[in-house]
Design a protein around this motif. Structure first.
Motif, PDB file in Angstrom:
ATOM      1  N   GLY A  79     -19.596   9.915  18.778  1.00 54.84           N
ATOM      2  CA  GLY A  79     -18.684   9.605  19.869  1.00 54.84           C
ATOM      3  C   GLY A  79     -17.414   8.975  19.323  1.00 54.84           C
ATOM      4  O   GLY A  79     -17.473   8.067  18.496  1.00 54.84           O
ATOM      5  N   ILE A  80     -16.262   9.471  19.769  1.00 61.13           N
ATOM      6  CA  ILE A  80     -14.965   8.912  19.369  1.00 61.13           C
ATOM      7  C   ILE A  80     -14.328   8.335  20.622  1.00 61.13           C
ATOM      8  O   ILE A  80     -14.001   9.060  21.561  1.00 61.13           O
ATOM      9  N   ILE A  81     -14.183   7.000  20.670  1.00 59.38           N
ATOM     10  CA  ILE A  81     -13.722   6.338  21.886  1.00 59.38           C
ATOM     11  C   ILE A  81     -12.523   5.444  21.589  1.00 59.38           C
ATOM     12  O   ILE A  81     -12.268   5.060  20.443  1.00 59.38           O
ATOM     13  N   GLY A  82     -11.793   5.126  22.629  1.00 56.17           N
ATOM     14  CA  GLY A  82     -10.592   4.300  22.517  1.00 56.17           C
ATOM     15  C   GLY A  82      -9.754   4.470  23.763  1.00 56.17           C
ATOM     16  O   GLY A  82      -9.945   5.410  24.535  1.00 56.17           O
ATOM     17  N   LYS A  83      -8.806   3.567  23.966  1.00 53.00           N
ATOM     18  CA  LYS A  83      -7.955   3.631  25.153  1.00 53.00           C
ATOM     19  C   LYS A  83      -6.981   4.797  25.039  1.00 53.00           C
ATOM     20  O   LYS A  83      -6.835   5.414  23.979  1.00 53.00           O
ATOM     21  N   ASN A  84      -6.284   5.112  26.131  1.00 55.70           N
ATOM     22  CA  ASN A  84      -5.281   6.167  26.114  1.00 55.70           C
ATOM     23  C   ASN A  84      -4.217   5.860  25.069  1.00 55.70           C
ATOM     24  O   ASN A  84      -3.692   4.753  25.013  1.00 55.70           O
ATOM     25  N   LEU A 224     -18.902  16.409  17.969  1.00 60.43           N
ATOM     26  CA  LEU A 224     -17.933  15.315  18.054  1.00 60.43           C
ATOM     27  C   LEU A 224     -17.474  15.256  19.508  1.00 60.43           C
ATOM     28  O   LEU A 224     -16.945  16.244  20.036  1.00 60.43           O
ATOM     29  N   PHE A 225     -17.664  14.108  20.140  1.00 59.77           N
ATOM     30  CA  PHE A 225     -17.483  13.994  21.586  1.00 59.77           C
ATOM     31  C   PHE A 225     -16.528  12.862  21.914  1.00 59.77           C
ATOM     32  O   PHE A 225     -16.727  11.720  21.492  1.00 59.77           O
ATOM     33  N   VAL A 226     -15.476  13.171  22.683  1.00 53.35           N
ATOM     34  CA  VAL A 226     -14.516  12.168  23.138  1.00 53.35           C
ATOM     35  C   VAL A 226     -14.609  12.050  24.655  1.00 53.35           C
ATOM     36  O   VAL A 226     -14.586  13.055  25.371  1.00 53.35           O
ATOM     37  N   SER A 227     -14.742  10.825  25.147  1.00 57.49           N
ATOM     38  CA  SER A 227     -14.799  10.609  26.587  1.00 57.49           C
ATOM     39  C   SER A 227     -14.492   9.158  26.902  1.00 57.49           C
ATOM     40  O   SER A 227     -14.725   8.269  26.079  1.00 57.49           O
ATOM     41  N   HIS A 228     -13.974   8.907  28.138  1.00 59.16           N
ATOM     42  CA  HIS A 228     -13.818   7.550  28.631  1.00 59.16           C
ATOM     43  C   HIS A 228     -15.019   7.144  29.492  1.00 59.16           C
ATOM     44  O   HIS A 228     -15.072   6.021  29.990  1.00 59.16           O
ATOM     45  N   ASN A 229     -15.947   8.071  29.670  1.00 57.20           N
ATOM     46  CA  ASN A 229     -17.159   7.794  30.439  1.00 57.20           C
ATOM     47  C   ASN A 229     -18.192   7.198  29.490  1.00 57.20           C
ATOM     48  O   ASN A 229     -18.886   7.909  28.761  1.00 57.20           O
ATOM     49  N   MET A 230     -18.305   5.859  29.491  1.00 60.38           N
ATOM     50  CA  MET A 230     -19.181   5.192  28.546  1.00 60.38           C
ATOM     51  C   MET A 230     -20.656   5.524  28.797  1.00 60.38           C
ATOM     52  O   MET A 230     -21.463   5.515  27.868  1.00 60.38           O
ATOM     53  N   ALA A 231     -21.021   5.827  30.050  1.00 60.00           N
ATOM     54  CA  ALA A 231     -22.404   6.192  30.333  1.00 60.00           C
ATOM     55  C   ALA A 231     -22.756   7.505  29.637  1.00 60.00           C
ATOM     56  O   ALA A 231     -23.844   7.644  29.065  1.00 60.00           O
ATOM     57  N   ALA A 232     -21.832   8.483  29.670  1.00 59.16           N
ATOM     58  CA  ALA A 232     -22.074   9.770  28.992  1.00 59.16           C
ATOM     59  C   ALA A 232     -22.115   9.584  27.487  1.00 59.16           C
ATOM     60  O   ALA A 232     -22.956  10.168  26.798  1.00 59.16           O
ATOM     61  N   VAL A 233     -21.209   8.769  26.948  1.00 59.73           N
ATOM     62  CA  VAL A 233     -21.180   8.513  25.515  1.00 59.73           C
ATOM     63  C   VAL A 233     -22.481   7.843  25.069  1.00 59.73           C
ATOM     64  O   VAL A 233     -23.075   8.215  24.054  1.00 59.73           O
ATOM     65  N   LYS A 234     -22.925   6.866  25.839  1.00 57.53           N
ATOM     66  CA  LYS A 234     -24.152   6.135  25.495  1.00 57.53           C
ATOM     67  C   LYS A 234     -25.369   7.052  25.543  1.00 57.53           C
ATOM     68  O   LYS A 234     -26.270   6.975  24.702  1.00 57.53           O
TER      69      LYS A 234
END
Length: 423
Positions: A79-84, A224-234
């Motif tokens: 998961g690759i996460i971060g703000k806009n 490799l997955f990018v999302s702002h949906n933390m439930a999906a990332v988790k």
């Protein structure tokens, strides 16, 4: 035991010149060329601001990414996460070879399929069926290999009725469905998925996450997955990378990565307290009581919000309201305490208002509170609390009906209020 590394990124950086295409001017291109033929370093690599979109900056050059290093093992879901604006999409474009890095290199151990934007790689004039063959050919598959998978692709996408219709007539949701099905079923070694899945409905998002889990566990392929949906990332990922201002600030366990992201971007205390004041009417504190007694709250469970107020005077028509807003500041729920049965501030002092929302029905994601305190008779707003008490709705897997046909992002909530005089 040696690691089976399928993707390795070394010293990846990407520089852009603001307001320009490429380097912007012929003079800069000539300057770069002159340094290159003399065996010298690119002079523009020593200048430029970091990728902080909230500040004005002092240079025309900006580093969208700077010194990114990581490895991905075969079969891993990262998961690759971060703000806009953190650099997530730029990184995925480089990994997908849509654009080249300014510095650094990437080593791949297999073929890559990516889903970065709605319609990427699709020809709008061609039918859905023709686009399946086109995308398969781009991935290096033979016509026979594609034909063996096409029935599964069409069935999974749910677009069978329109498969021989030109893609330009598809809705964005249908296009994403077909594009994901193509990318997932044509067996790439590395599947790169950007936020684009958010365009699909809840049913498709659940299918897509399940499919990504299957191809990783059973097919040994990498996602490799990018999302702002933390439930999906988790739910999907086992490891996370957190980007901030174009750099990696965390690389490790997905739960720790999510916590790092939330610590940086959100107030996750689920409580808000003001300083002590006794001269004006104001909001003293706000608290969200989740059913999990933490930052997380189960979908379709009751949510309790406690608001403490102080008024040094008697109010004729006091009113308290709150909004539950998304991380993009979009109001989702609005509740107002007003009416004879809900009167308070008939005496001076502190009051506690408890608002209980029965079976809160919001999509999984992060939400915040805006709270307002006013007097409708005086047409006067006393106080407000904005962007406080962040909490996250997560999906309880036992509640499959959440994805049933016709489910809505927001249904009319059943809310009750209670008022207590504290002092």
């Amino acid at each position: 035991m040696s690691k089976d590394i399928i993707l390795k990124a070394e010293n990846i950086s990407k520089q852009y010149r603001l307001g320009q295409v490429g380097t912007g001017t012929m003079a800069h291109d000539l300057n770069r060329w002159w340094h290159q033929v003399r065996g010298k370093e690119d002079p523009y690599l020593k200048i430029g601001d970091t990728n902080d979109r909230t500040t004005k900056g002092t240079s025309d050059y900006v580093w969208a990414l700077q010194d990114i290093d990581f490895e991905v093992e075969r079969g891993e879901i990262l998961g690759i996460i971060g703000k806009n604006g953190a650099g997530k999409s730029t990184l995925l474009k480089i990994l997908s070879r849509v654009t080249a890095p300014t510095t650094g290199n990437i080593k791949f151990g297999g073929r890559v399929a990516s889903l970065l934007e709605v319609g990427t790689g699709f020809n709008g004039e061609m039918t859905g069926r023709e686009n399946i063959y086109l995308n398969g050919a781009i991935l290096g598959m033979t016509k026979k290999e594609i034909a063996s998978k096409i029935d599964e692709i069409i069935e999974f996408s749910g677009c069978e009725r329109y498969i021989d219709t030109p893609v330009k007539r598809y809705s964005s949701g249908m296009t994403v469905r077909l594009a994901f099905a193509v990318a997932a079923f044509l067996e790439p070694d590395i599947l790169i998925i950007d936020e684009v899945l958010a365009v699909g409905d809840a049913e498709f998002q659940k299918k897509a996450i399940g499919k990504m889990q299957d191809i990783s566990k059973e097919g040994g392929r990498t996602v490799l997955f990018v999302s702002h949906n933390m439930a999906a990332v988790k739910q999907l990922c086992t490891r996370g990378i957190v980007l901030e201002d174009g750099g990696v600030v965390f690389d490790g366990d997905i739960d720790e990565a999510i916590q790092q992201y939330l610590d940086v971007n959100f107030d996750i205390s689920i409580m808000y307290n003001t300083e002590l004041r006794n001269d004006v009417a104001h909001i003293k504190s706000v608290e969200v009581l989740t059913n999990l007694k933490s930052f997380y709250h189960d979908f379709k469970e009751d949510l309790v919000i406690k608001i403490n107020l102080f008024s040094p005077e008697i109010l004729i028509q006091p009113a308290v309201s709150y909004q539950i807003v998304s991380v993009n500041d979009e109001p989702i729920v609005h509740e107002l305490n007003l009416g004879k049965e809900n009167m308070f501030c008939e005496e001076t002092g502190t009051y506690e208002l408890i608002s209980e929302i029965k079976q809160l029905s919001l999509y999984p994601g992060i939400y915040k509170l805006n709270v307002f305190f006013a007097d409708n008779f005086l047409k006067k707003k006393f106080d407000q609390v904005l962007n406080a008490c962040s909490f996250e709705i997560i999906l309880n897997e036992k509640r499959d009906y959440y994805y049933s046909k016709g489910s809505a992002m927001y249904k009319e909530q059943n809310t009750s209020w209670k008022i207590n005089k504290i002092d």
